[in-house]
Every structure is written in structure tokens, then in C-alpha cells.
Design an enzyme around this catalytic site. Structure first.
Site, short mmCIF file in Angstrom:
data_model
loop_
_atom_site.label_atom_id
_atom_site.label_comp_id
_atom_site.label_asym_id
_atom_site.label_seq_id
_atom_site.Cartn_x
_atom_site.Cartn_y
_atom_site.Cartn_z
N HIS A 1 101.77 -0.49 17.21
CA HIS A 1 101.12 -0.58 18.51
C HIS A 1 99.62 -0.70 18.31
O HIS A 1 99.09 -0.28 17.28
CB HIS A 1 101.44 0.68 19.34
CG HIS A 1 101.01 0.60 20.77
ND1 HIS A 1 99.76 1.02 21.20
CD2 HIS A 1 101.63 0.11 21.87
CE1 HIS A 1 99.66 0.83 22.49
NE2 HIS A 1 100.77 0.27 22.93
N ASP B 1 108.81 -0.25 23.65
CA ASP B 1 109.64 -1.45 23.73
C ASP B 1 110.85 -1.38 22.82
O ASP B 1 111.85 -2.07 23.05
CB ASP B 1 108.81 -2.69 23.39
CG ASP B 1 107.72 -2.96 24.40
OD1 ASP B 1 108.01 -2.87 25.60
OD2 ASP B 1 106.59 -3.25 24.00
#
Length: 454
Positions: free
Chosen positions: A330, A389
Site C-alpha cells: 500500500h 482490497d
């Protein structure tokens, strides 16, 4: 008179010109100290604004050194963990409460939350003729594009579309939060009917249901859902509702709104940003990748076999040969993404109900081994972990939700955050965003037509 032009030949010839004349040498960026992607050289984001809405923490900086820490997410200063624990303990949905918090800056009392829910319920109904004329008559293969078009169409039905008084902007924002699930569900039904040749189901929202419950009701032919299904979708909406001012779609909202445009234009632009596979479309990529893993790994519990296939993927020898393991890593989070941790805890309940715990184990094995294999194969010490996700798309898949809806669900949640940032931009922004681009083209003289070389 010009002869007929072969359009494809023209495009093929001029695409080479477009490629050549738009390519900037990579070494020029560091030479001019350009912050590509608005990132500093250490990967941190360039500071371009202040916000009181969302706080995302994945590292700390001490003496110019970036130090990884456990991830934290706060809405208006309140930890996402405590916010989720609060509404779950009472057995009530949380998205409406989170939306109120983001918009107004404080947690609602029971009375205020009831009032807010009543306003949302009354705002869900779309204008007369809107469904038929704006959605069913012009279906789209991509629901995100259809959503953006529908948002812009709402402008035409608003008697004060350009008004920037806070009361008016609040009304517009609340109506958009209420109407996003409806427009998405109807756009999905239109898409499935026109392009997939399925039966058309247009259900009316139920005033007594939450946002998550109504959405499941609208996308399913039989309108049925379980309590657990609604709870986990509601949780996903809460976790996706806000993520600071620097994520691409929220930053887009600030940029567009800073020009003093209307709310519909800003939100539609944010939807266009979120659609991208590097942003809101990431969960689709995770699900597609994991389907490939399921096909190529015989024993999902064999850690050695999982590790060997991960090596192939990271070495660009398997799957899509990009070398990426989607859902890991991320821009801000390092050691952990709090959203992924919270979502995983609820995922286990749903997986047991649906009988897919073996598939959950494969996800866990990839989550555990992926960072280790990446470090070894790439000889890179960067700390990475699973992001939200990695599990959100899997949850939608278990819920029987079509992949066409994964990113629109993200938009359905994030519109609450976008709306809050619109209010903040109007109140505290005040200046149009106008960063600089340095021109590096060489100066040259104009050449008359008859002297140009073909």
C-alpha cells in the site's frame, strides 16, 4: 476536395508521432527535482493540504527516516477499530453513522441518527422519469461510467445546482449518498439486461432498510438476503468510506472543487478517478489473480507449493507476468492495513456460513508467504502487508455479487468521504489548486506550410 481517409491507417501512422512527441526522458525528472506522482523520493506523499476528516497512518518519520508502524485509520479522530466495535456491539448498521460523522464532525445521538436515516430514506427516490430516461434508455457496459453520467444528469433536475451555500451543498451531498446505491443497482440491472440478456429487475428501495440491506435487495432478483450478509456489506462500506485527503479520488474532489465548480461535477470526476485499476479497481484484480492461483496450485494447504507459485508470479513467469501480487502492499500502510484485519475477522463468519473456509485458507497462505517471497526474490527490504482490497473482492464474490459491481460498491461507500472533503474545501480551501509543470521542450521557429518536410 480531400479523398476518403483510411481512419485506421491515419491512427496507426500518427500514434507513432504521439508516442515520440510525448516521451520525456526519465532522467529529467530527478534532475529538475520533480515529485512524480506527488511522491517524495522516500515514497512519502508531498504535503499539499490539511484535513480534519480522515487520518491514515502507516509509518512515522524520525530524523528524516521512514519507520514502519502498525497501520491506523481514524475518522474525525476516532479509531476505525473503536467505531466498528461500537456499532457492532449494538447490532446496528454502521455506514449511516459513519457518514454522519464524516459530514458533520461528531458522532450522532440516537435522535440525530434517526433523523439522518429518515432524511436518507426520503432522498433515495430518483427524480420522475430518471430511471427510464437516464439509466434504462442508455445502458453502459461499465457501471462506473454509467454512474458518472447519472451524477451529471442529476444536475439537470436540481433547481439550485450551482448554489454553494453550505445548506445547499449539504442537501446535494446527502442526496448523492442516498442515491448512489440506487443508481448503481439500476445501472447494473440495465447492463445485465441489455448486454448479458438477463431478466430486468427494478425493485423499489425499502424505507425501513439500511444502505447495505437496500443494495442487496435491489441487485437480487428475489430481493432476499441474510442478516450476516447485510452486516458484512455494511462493514465493507464503513471501511471504504474515507481514507484521507491524499488518495487519488479524494484529491481529485479537492482539485475540481477548488475551481468553484458544482458538486455534481466534482463527484463525477472522483468516480472517474476511482474507476482506475490502480485505485478502486484493485479488488477485481485480486479476485482474478486468486482464481488463477486456485487453478494452478493443487494443494491450497501446501505452503511449499503456494510459495513456488508465488515465486513464478513475482518472477513474471506466471499469471499476467507483471510481477505483481495484487492486494499486497500500500502507498501508506506498511506493517498492516487495519481495514484488512477488521474485514478478515468478519470474513470468517461468512465463509463458515457459505462453506468456503478452504478458499479462505489459500488467501491466508498467500497473505503470509507473499511478503516473504517478494523480499527474497526481489532482494528488497520493503515491508508490505495485505491491504483491504485483498479481502474485499473475495467477500463480494462469496456474497454472489457480480464483479461488475465491486468498484461501484467502493464508490457507494467513498461518496460519504468525498462529500465531507467537498465541504472542507468550500469552508477552508479558498484557492484554486495550480501546481507547476516545467516545460522541457526546445524552442523552435514556426515553419510555413510550403517548407514543411513530409
Amino acid at each position: 476536395m480531400l479523398k476518403t481517409v483510411n481512419y485506421q491507417e491515419f491512427l496507426d501512422e500518427h500514434s507513432n508521432m504521439a508516442l515520440t512527441n510525448n516521451r520525456i526522458p526519465a532522467e529529467q525528472y530527478p534532475y529538475f527535482n520533480v515529485k512524480r506522482g506527488l511522491r517524495n523520493s522516500d515514497g512519502t506523499g508531498v504535503l499539499v493540504g490539511l484535513t480534519e476528516i480522515g487520518d491514515v497512518t502507516g509509518y512515522i518519520v524520525e530524523e528524516h527516516e521512514k519507520i514502519p508502524v502498525e497501520g491506523a485509520l481514524r475518522y474525525r479522530g476516532i479509531s476505525i477499530d473503536k467505531l466498528v466495535a461500537g456499532f457492532q456491539a449494538s447490532g446496528r448498521p454502521g455506514f449511516e453513522e459513519a457518514s454522519y460523522l464524516l459530514l458533520f464532525g461528531d458522532l450522532p445521538t440516537r435522535k440525530k441518527l434517526d433523523q439522518f436515516n429518515e432524511i436518507l430514506e426520503s432522498s433515495r427516490k430518483l427524480p420522475a422519469g430518471f430511471v427510464e430516461n437516464m439509466i434504462l434508455e442508455a445502458p453502459s457496459r461499465n457501471i462506473m461510467n454509467k454512474l458518472a453520467r447519472s451524477i451529471l444528469a442529476l444536475y439537470s433536475y436540481d433547481d439550485d445546482a450551482e448554489g454553494r451555500a453550505i445548506t445547499n451543498v449539504l442537501r446535494q451531498c446527502i442526496e448523492l449518498i442516498a442515491r448512489f446505491p440506487i443508481m448503481i443497482a439500476y445501472a447494473y440491472q440495465a447492463k445485465m439486461h441489455n448486454y448479458n440478456k438477463k431478466s430486468l429487475y427494478i425493485h423499489n428501495p425499502d424505507p425501513g432498510l439500511s444502505t447495505a440491506e437496500n443494495f442487496l435487495r435491489l441487485i437480487r432478483p428475489n430481493k432476499e438476503f441474510t442478516k450476516l450478509e447485510a452486516e458484512i456489506l455494511d462493514l465493507a462500506l464503513v471501511l471504504h468510506a474515507e481514507h484521507g485527503g491524499g488518495n487519488n479520488s479524494t484529491f481529485t474532489t479537492h482539485v475540481v472543487m477548488s475551481s468553484d465548480t458544482d458538486v455534481y461535477s466534482a463527484i463525477a470526476a472522483a468516480v472517474g478517478s476511482l474507476k482506475g485499476s490502480k485505485h478502486g479497481g484493485a479488488n477485481n484484480k485480486v479476485v482474478a489473480m486468486m482464481e488463477n492461483f486456485k487453478e494452478n496450485i493443487k494443494d491450497w494447504n501446501d505452503l511449499d507449493e503456494v510459495e513456488r507459485y508465488l515465486e513464478k508470479v513475482i518472477n513474471k513467469e506466471a499469471y499476467d507476468k507483471t510481477g505483481l501480487v495484487y492486494g499486497l502492499g500500500h502507498a501508506v500502510y506498511t506493517k498492516s492495513d487495519p481495514r484488512a484485519i477488521i474485514l478478515y475477522d468478519k470474513l470468517n463468519e461468512l465463509a463458515k456460513e457459505k462453506g468456503v473456509m478452504d478458499e479462505v485458507q489459500l488467501y491466508r497462505n498467500v497473505e503470509k508467504l507473499g511478503p516473504e517471497v517478494f523480499k527474497r526474490v526481489k532482494n528488497n527490504d520493503k515491508i508490505i502487508s495485505a491491504n483491504v482490497d485483498f479481502y474485499s473482492g473475495f467477500i463480494y464474490k462469496i456474497l454472489g455479487i457480480n464483479p461488475d459491481l465491486y468498484t461501484p460498491i467502493f464508490a457507494m461507500a467513498r461518496v460519504a468521504g468525498w462529500a465531507a472533503h467537498i465541504l472542507e474545501e468550500i469552508v477552508s480551501g479558498g484557492r484554486i489548486m495550480r501546481p507547476a509543470y516545467k516545460a522541457v521542450c526546445k524552442r523552435r521557429e514556426y515553419v510555413p506550410m510550403e517548407q514543411r518536410q513530409q
